[in-house]
Design a protein around this motif. Structure first.
Motif, PDB file in Angstrom:
ATOM      1  N   TYR A  95      16.142 -15.538  34.055  1.00 54.63           N
ATOM      2  CA  TYR A  95      15.063 -14.548  34.041  1.00 54.63           C
ATOM      3  C   TYR A  95      14.495 -14.367  35.446  1.00 54.63           C
ATOM      4  N   SER A 139       8.196 -23.848  37.028  1.00 53.20           N
ATOM      5  CA  SER A 139       7.427 -22.772  36.384  1.00 53.20           C
ATOM      6  C   SER A 139       7.599 -22.724  34.869  1.00 53.20           C
ATOM      7  N   VAL A 195      10.051 -21.118  33.526  1.00 49.47           N
ATOM      8  CA  VAL A 195      10.710 -19.822  33.286  1.00 49.47           C
ATOM      9  C   VAL A 195      12.200 -20.019  33.556  1.00 49.47           C
ATOM     10  N   LYS A 241       2.800 -17.585  35.185  1.00 48.36           N
ATOM     11  CA  LYS A 241       3.486 -18.855  35.461  1.00 48.36           C
ATOM     12  C   LYS A 241       4.064 -18.865  36.872  1.00 48.36           C
ATOM     13  N   VAL A 261       4.767 -14.479  31.993  1.00 48.83           N
ATOM     14  CA  VAL A 261       5.754 -14.993  32.953  1.00 48.83           C
ATOM     15  C   VAL A 261       5.212 -14.850  34.371  1.00 48.83           C
TER      16      VAL A 261
END
Length: 76
Positions: free
Chosen positions: A32, A26, A28, A51, A48
């Motif tokens: 997180y 992703s 990310v 994603k 986010v």
């Protein structure tokens, strides 16, 4: 009603992805993602969420509204 983090975790596990794999796919950070799933981060940014939804191959709306749709159905 499931939280956004709970929905993401269920979908991630349903695709047999570890947090590390999910983070890599992703783009990310795993910290997180972990914070979202554990409810520490309650309002992740829309970028986010896009994603994560794309990586999970689900519409963004499914991550954002699933629990709300269920509560509406109970009220009808």
């Amino acid at each position: 009603m499931a939280t956004i983090g709970e929905r993401i975790r269920v979908l991630r596990l349903g695709r047999d992805l570890s947090v590390n794999q999910f983070a890599s796919l992703s783009g990310v950070s795993k910290s997180y993602i972990s914070n979202i799933e554990r409810g520490v981060q309650k309002n992740p940014s829309l970028s986010v969420m896009r994603k994560l939804a794309a990586t999970l191959d689900v519409p963004l709306e499914d991550l954002l509204t699933q629990g709300n749709d269920q509560s509406k159905a109970h009220n009808q």
